[in-house]
Enzyme design. Sequence first.
Site, mmCIF file in Angstrom:
data_model
loop_
_atom_site.group_PDB
_atom_site.id
_atom_site.type_symbol
_atom_site.label_atom_id
_atom_site.label_comp_id
_atom_site.label_asym_id
_atom_site.label_seq_id
_atom_site.Cartn_x
_atom_site.Cartn_y
_atom_site.Cartn_z
ATOM 1 N N SER A 1 33.598 31.476 49.297
ATOM 2 C CA SER A 1 34.533 32.167 50.183
ATOM 3 C C SER A 1 34.929 31.267 51.366
ATOM 4 C CB SER A 1 33.922 33.504 50.636
ATOM 5 O OG SER A 1 34.895 34.358 51.184
ATOM 6 N N ASP B 1 38.657 40.248 42.452
ATOM 7 C CA ASP B 1 38.217 39.959 43.823
ATOM 8 C C ASP B 1 39.126 40.671 44.823
ATOM 9 O OD1 ASP B 1 37.507 38.831 46.289
ATOM 10 O OD2 ASP B 1 37.022 36.907 45.381
ATOM 11 N N HIS C 1 34.019 40.046 44.501
ATOM 12 C CA HIS C 1 33.792 38.917 45.418
ATOM 13 C C HIS C 1 32.309 38.568 45.437
ATOM 14 C CE1 HIS C 1 35.198 36.212 48.480
ATOM 15 N NE2 HIS C 1 34.319 36.659 49.365
#
Length: 221
Positions: free
Chosen positions: A116, A170, A201
């Site tokens: 991320s 996601d 995610h």
Amino acid sequence: MCLPTIEQETGPSPTHAIIWLHGLGADGNDFAPIVPELISPAWPALRFVFPHAPVRPVTINGGTPMRAWYDILSFDRDQAPDEAGIRESILALDQLIERENQRGIPSAHIVLAGFSQGGAIVLAAGLRHPQRLAGIVALSTYLPMIGDLEQEASAANAQIPVFWGHGTADPVVQLQWGQQSRARLEALGVPVSWHTYPIGHHVCQPEIHDLQQWLSQRLAD
């Protein structure tokens, strides 16, 4: 002064290193448990380095202080990013690479990995790093500061191999953002090993398996 880190070594006198950056609001402990699942007995001795991002207010979370590699001002990808924060974290990562160099591990034996927000930083830093690196692992992420990359990209890492894993569902970093970033990298000649998984995610077991196979090639030198 380098960031505080958690470290794991898979054997004495490591010859290779993986520096792994966590996502927003997490810390270096987040991915440390992945090491036993990921490593292969065929690999050389490795040092895993899991740094803690600084604590800073994050705008999209109401200004709440948390560990973050940079501020996120908006969910609108067209809005200008926190460039100062991104560049600060690039510098911090460069310092961690230099520390590994000083401990006897050359840049060509260092893989940068991130999830991320952490993935955004390893992409931004790795593509700009002046010495050749072994590879970049980008998980559930996107490429920041795309407009500056052509002018700032390092010739040493112009063809750095990238493993990219992304969940098709996601809700945080949309698949489309990853796809757009992948296309930009490939247009610059960067080889991207692209993998998608039917997840949100996070990271899944098939992704760890695919990453292990990819890392086996990067750690063969």
